[in-house]
Design a protein around this motif. Structure first.
Motif, PDB file in Angstrom:
ATOM      1  N   ALA A 218      41.866  41.275  37.001  1.00 55.24           N
ATOM      2  CA  ALA A 218      41.400  42.605  37.380  1.00 55.24           C
ATOM      3  C   ALA A 218      40.904  42.628  38.821  1.00 55.24           C
ATOM      4  O   ALA A 218      41.140  43.590  39.565  1.00 55.24           O
ATOM      5  CB  ALA A 218      40.294  43.061  36.431  1.00 55.24           C
ATOM      6  N   THR A 219      40.247  41.551  39.242  1.00 53.25           N
ATOM      7  CA  THR A 219      39.707  41.477  40.603  1.00 53.25           C
ATOM      8  C   THR A 219      40.819  41.509  41.642  1.00 53.25           C
ATOM      9  O   THR A 219      40.687  42.151  42.696  1.00 53.25           O
ATOM     10  CB  THR A 219      38.877  40.181  40.768  1.00 53.25           C
ATOM     11  N   LEU A 220      41.922  40.832  41.351  1.00 53.74           N
ATOM     12  CA  LEU A 220      43.010  40.685  42.332  1.00 53.74           C
ATOM     13  C   LEU A 220      44.227  41.562  42.016  1.00 53.74           C
ATOM     14  O   LEU A 220      45.265  41.438  42.677  1.00 53.74           O
ATOM     15  CB  LEU A 220      43.444  39.219  42.395  1.00 53.74           C
ATOM     16  N   TYR A 221      44.096  42.419  41.014  1.00 54.57           N
ATOM     17  CA  TYR A 221      45.205  43.294  40.603  1.00 54.57           C
ATOM     18  C   TYR A 221      46.452  42.482  40.224  1.00 54.57           C
ATOM     19  O   TYR A 221      47.574  42.797  40.613  1.00 54.57           O
ATOM     20  CB  TYR A 221      45.538  44.317  41.715  1.00 54.57           C
ATOM     21  N   LEU A 222      46.205  41.422  39.472  1.00 50.69           N
ATOM     22  CA  LEU A 222      47.280  40.590  38.949  1.00 50.69           C
ATOM     23  C   LEU A 222      47.446  40.877  37.467  1.00 50.69           C
ATOM     24  O   LEU A 222      46.574  41.474  36.832  1.00 50.69           O
ATOM     25  CB  LEU A 222      46.944  39.109  39.143  1.00 50.69           C
ATOM     26  N   HIS A 223      48.566  40.426  36.896  1.00 45.48           N
ATOM     27  CA  HIS A 223      48.739  40.636  35.460  1.00 45.48           C
ATOM     28  C   HIS A 223      47.974  39.567  34.698  1.00 45.48           C
ATOM     29  O   HIS A 223      48.008  38.382  35.036  1.00 45.48           O
ATOM     30  CB  HIS A 223      50.219  40.584  35.067  1.00 45.48           C
ATOM     31  N   GLU A 224      47.281  39.996  33.633  1.00 41.82           N
ATOM     32  CA  GLU A 224      46.468  39.038  32.868  1.00 41.82           C
ATOM     33  C   GLU A 224      47.320  37.952  32.243  1.00 41.82           C
ATOM     34  O   GLU A 224      46.861  36.805  32.094  1.00 41.82           O
ATOM     35  CB  GLU A 224      45.638  39.755  31.793  1.00 41.82           C
ATOM     36  N   PHE A 225      48.567  38.233  31.848  1.00 46.95           N
ATOM     37  CA  PHE A 225      49.420  37.204  31.267  1.00 46.95           C
ATOM     38  C   PHE A 225      49.622  36.051  32.248  1.00 46.95           C
ATOM     39  O   PHE A 225      49.653  34.883  31.859  1.00 46.95           O
ATOM     40  CB  PHE A 225      50.782  37.776  30.879  1.00 46.95           C
ATOM     41  N   THR A 226      49.767  36.407  33.522  1.00 49.01           N
ATOM     42  CA  THR A 226      50.000  35.393  34.556  1.00 49.01           C
ATOM     43  C   THR A 226      48.766  34.523  34.759  1.00 49.01           C
ATOM     44  O   THR A 226      48.850  33.284  34.791  1.00 49.01           O
ATOM     45  CB  THR A 226      50.383  36.063  35.887  1.00 49.01           C
ATOM     46  N   VAL A 227      47.614  35.145  34.891  1.00 52.39           N
ATOM     47  CA  VAL A 227      46.399  34.384  35.181  1.00 52.39           C
ATOM     48  C   VAL A 227      45.963  33.575  33.968  1.00 52.39           C
ATOM     49  O   VAL A 227      45.508  32.429  34.102  1.00 52.39           O
ATOM     50  CB  VAL A 227      45.272  35.315  35.668  1.00 52.39           C
ATOM     51  N   GLU A 228      46.088  34.135  32.771  1.00 47.86           N
ATOM     52  CA  GLU A 228      45.749  33.369  31.561  1.00 47.86           C
ATOM     53  C   GLU A 228      46.593  32.097  31.487  1.00 47.86           C
ATOM     54  O   GLU A 228      46.094  31.015  31.173  1.00 47.86           O
ATOM     55  CB  GLU A 228      45.975  34.236  30.319  1.00 47.86           C
ATOM     56  N   PHE A 229      47.874  32.238  31.766  1.00 51.44           N
ATOM     57  CA  PHE A 229      48.768  31.074  31.754  1.00 51.44           C
ATOM     58  C   PHE A 229      48.349  30.059  32.807  1.00 51.44           C
ATOM     59  O   PHE A 229      48.222  28.850  32.533  1.00 51.44           O
ATOM     60  CB  PHE A 229      50.211  31.527  32.002  1.00 51.44           C
ATOM     61  N   LEU A 230      48.096  30.545  34.021  1.00 48.93           N
ATOM     62  CA  LEU A 230      47.802  29.656  35.139  1.00 48.93           C
ATOM     63  C   LEU A 230      46.503  28.886  34.926  1.00 48.93           C
ATOM     64  O   LEU A 230      46.402  27.710  35.301  1.00 48.93           O
ATOM     65  CB  LEU A 230      47.736  30.465  36.438  1.00 48.93           C
ATOM     66  N   ILE A 231      45.531  29.509  34.306  1.00 44.92           N
ATOM     67  CA  ILE A 231      44.268  28.796  34.064  1.00 44.92           C
ATOM     68  C   ILE A 231      44.492  27.589  33.159  1.00 44.92           C
ATOM     69  O   ILE A 231      43.920  26.513  33.383  1.00 44.92           O
ATOM     70  CB  ILE A 231      43.209  29.761  33.476  1.00 44.92           C
ATOM     71  N   PHE A 232      45.346  27.734  32.147  1.00 42.80           N
ATOM     72  CA  PHE A 232      45.598  26.584  31.276  1.00 42.80           C
ATOM     73  C   PHE A 232      46.361  25.484  32.012  1.00 42.80           C
ATOM     74  O   PHE A 232      46.149  24.299  31.736  1.00 42.80           O
ATOM     75  CB  PHE A 232      46.309  27.025  30.001  1.00 42.80           C
ATOM     76  N   VAL A 233      47.229  25.865  32.936  1.00 46.78           N
ATOM     77  CA  VAL A 233      47.882  24.845  33.761  1.00 46.78           C
ATOM     78  C   VAL A 233      46.826  24.081  34.561  1.00 46.78           C
ATOM     79  O   VAL A 233      46.864  22.853  34.661  1.00 46.78           O
ATOM     80  CB  VAL A 233      48.929  25.480  34.695  1.00 46.78           C
ATOM     81  N   CYS A 234      45.856  24.814  35.105  1.00 44.37           N
ATOM     82  CA  CYS A 234      44.779  24.161  35.853  1.00 44.37           C
ATOM     83  C   CYS A 234      43.975  23.218  34.952  1.00 44.37           C
ATOM     84  O   CYS A 234      43.611  22.106  35.366  1.00 44.37           O
ATOM     85  CB  CYS A 234      43.848  25.207  36.459  1.00 44.37           C
ATOM     86  N   LEU A 235      43.714  23.634  33.728  1.00 40.89           N
ATOM     87  CA  LEU A 235      42.944  22.804  32.795  1.00 40.89           C
ATOM     88  C   LEU A 235      43.702  21.552  32.380  1.00 40.89           C
ATOM     89  O   LEU A 235      43.095  20.567  31.945  1.00 40.89           O
ATOM     90  CB  LEU A 235      42.583  23.603  31.547  1.00 40.89           C
ATOM     91  N   SER A 236      45.028  21.577  32.501  1.00 43.41           N
ATOM     92  CA  SER A 236      45.827  20.446  32.018  1.00 43.41           C
ATOM     93  C   SER A 236      45.540  19.158  32.781  1.00 43.41           C
ATOM     94  O   SER A 236      45.750  18.062  32.250  1.00 43.41           O
ATOM     95  CB  SER A 236      47.322  20.782  32.089  1.00 43.41           C
ATOM     96  N   GLU A 237      45.060  19.264  34.026  1.00 39.27           N
ATOM     97  CA  GLU A 237      44.735  18.046  34.772  1.00 39.27           C
ATOM     98  C   GLU A 237      43.633  17.271  34.053  1.00 39.27           C
ATOM     99  O   GLU A 237      43.718  16.046  33.882  1.00 39.27           O
ATOM    100  CB  GLU A 237      44.297  18.387  36.203  1.00 39.27           C
ATOM    101  N   ARG A 238      42.605  17.969  33.614  1.00 42.14           N
ATOM    102  CA  ARG A 238      41.532  17.328  32.847  1.00 42.14           C
ATOM    103  C   ARG A 238      42.033  16.910  31.465  1.00 42.14           C
ATOM    104  O   ARG A 238      41.698  15.839  30.967  1.00 42.14           O
ATOM    105  CB  ARG A 238      40.345  18.294  32.724  1.00 42.14           C
ATOM    106  N   ALA A 239      42.851  17.764  30.850  1.00 44.72           N
ATOM    107  CA  ALA A 239      43.351  17.463  29.509  1.00 44.72           C
ATOM    108  C   ALA A 239      44.117  16.143  29.485  1.00 44.72           C
ATOM    109  O   ALA A 239      43.971  15.355  28.543  1.00 44.72           O
ATOM    110  CB  ALA A 239      44.245  18.598  29.014  1.00 44.72           C
ATOM    111  N   GLU A 240      44.908  15.887  30.494  1.00 47.01           N
ATOM    112  CA  GLU A 240      45.677  14.641  30.528  1.00 47.01           C
ATOM    113  C   GLU A 240      44.752  13.431  30.485  1.00 47.01           C
ATOM    114  O   GLU A 240      45.038  12.436  29.794  1.00 47.01           O
ATOM    115  CB  GLU A 240      46.545  14.606  31.783  1.00 47.01           C
ATOM    116  N   LYS A 241      43.632  13.515  31.171  1.00 46.71           N
ATOM    117  CA  LYS A 241      42.670  12.410  31.163  1.00 46.71           C
ATOM    118  C   LYS A 241      42.006  12.281  29.802  1.00 46.71           C
ATOM    119  O   LYS A 241      41.757  11.168  29.326  1.00 46.71           O
ATOM    120  CB  LYS A 241      41.627  12.640  32.255  1.00 46.71           C
ATOM    121  N   VAL A 242      41.731  13.424  29.151  1.00 48.74           N
ATOM    122  CA  VAL A 242      41.103  13.397  27.832  1.00 48.74           C
ATOM    123  C   VAL A 242      42.023  12.734  26.819  1.00 48.74           C
ATOM    124  O   VAL A 242      41.589  11.909  25.999  1.00 48.74           O
ATOM    125  CB  VAL A 242      40.728  14.819  27.369  1.00 48.74           C
ATOM    126  N   TYR A 243      43.307  13.065  26.852  1.00 48.00           N
ATOM    127  CA  TYR A 243      44.266  12.429  25.943  1.00 48.00           C
ATOM    128  C   TYR A 243      44.240  10.917  26.132  1.00 48.00           C
ATOM    129  O   TYR A 243      44.218  10.158  25.153  1.00 48.00           O
ATOM    130  CB  TYR A 243      45.677  12.957  26.208  1.00 48.00           C
TER     131      TYR A 243
END
Length: 297
Positions: free
Chosen positions: A68-93
């Protein structure tokens, strides 16, 4: 390595096409170049860094706030945040002793959902971001062609000396849209790996459970008996079926939210067969099924 470089490597490793990866990287740059949006992204990542059992609804809400802040589609940002989280997730696995093959299988599902979102909505992102939670809190795992998670059964079942009651553990099956064949050997291999992974949870035979439109019994009137889907259905004892009067699952077959049978596409055999089935008064629904595998074989 910066997070941007990690994301670029993620898209390369998981075979994203150039246009999608460039679009998502540009989206990431828009977020990092805006102080308010960047602070929100860091807030979401800090939640996951503190605990993989974090408030994922809050993470998705933060993604929507960024959108909403950047006038982007929520589907895009929701997806991208999980990609960002995957860096930590790989270490957790790795910390939990879970193989990189399982982690990579789970992360490939993000691309499957992105491809699905493009087909259904023509948007680069995901309209089911909540689905990713099972991969990030380490409750759902990919073994070959299929995905599995341990759940509590919610009903009573008895047949052939096998008994399940509400609260009994079962292995829940998911069929990712990977475009790989659902052939018998691939499924057998996946079931074996899942059984070995979860077998300490069971004393006797290992119960596999699936709830899917694929198991709706009327599908057998549409499919060839030798087709992979027909053979997959035939593994299960169907214990419940539900008619989907609102056609809520049509998008899984037709890649559109259109629900009028006359307007549905006919690009594949299953689409043509299902469209004819519906136009002739046939039904669509969901089936629940069980089958058991010996713990020691």
């Amino acid at each position: 390595m910066s997070l941007k470089h990690y994301i670029q490597g993620f898209f390369e490793f998981y075979n994203y096409n150039k246009e999608d990866s460039e679009f998502l990287i540009n989206t990431y740059e828009k977020i990092t170049n805006n102080s308010e949006a960047f602070a929100l992204l860091n807030q979401a990542m800090e939640l996951y860094n503190k605990s993989i059992d974090c408030d994922y609804e809050k993470i998705i809400a933060i993604a929507d706030e960024i959108a909403a802040t950047l006038y982007l589609h929520e589907f895009t940002v929701e997806f991208l945040i999980f990609v960002c989280l995957s860096e930590r997730a790989e270490k957790v696995y790795a910390e939990k002793g879970i193989s990189s093959e399982i982690f990579q299988g789970n992360m490939f599902d993000l691309k499957y959902k992105l491809d699905e979102c493009k087909l259904v909505y023509n948007i680069v992102g995901s309209f089911v971001a909540y689905w990713f939670v099972g991969f990030f809190n380490l409750t759902r795992f990919t073994f070959g062609r299929l995905q599995f998670e341990l759940i509590n059964f919610d009903k009573n079942y008895a047949n052939g000396g096998r008994v399940l009651t509400p609260g009994s553990k079962v292995i829940n099956i998911h069929i990712p849209r990977s475009l790989k064949p659902l052939d018998e050997k691939s499924c057998d291999d996946a079931f074996f790996m899942a059984k070995e992974f979860f077998k300490d949870e069971f004393e006797l035979d290992v119960p596999f459970y699936c709830r899917s439109w694929l198991l709706y019994p009327e599908n057998k009137n549409i499919l060839y008996e030798k087709s992979n889907t027909y053979r997959f259905m035939s593994r299960f004892e169907i214990i419940n079926e539900y008619t989907d009067k609102s056609f809520n699952n049509l998008w899984r077959i037709f890649d559109t939210m259109e629900r009028c049978p006359d307007k549905l596409p006919e690009k594949t055999f299953i689409q043509k067969a299902y469209k004819t089935h519906l136009k002739n008064g046939g039904k669509m629904g969901i089936g629940e099924g069980l089958f058991f595998v010996s713990k020691d074989k």
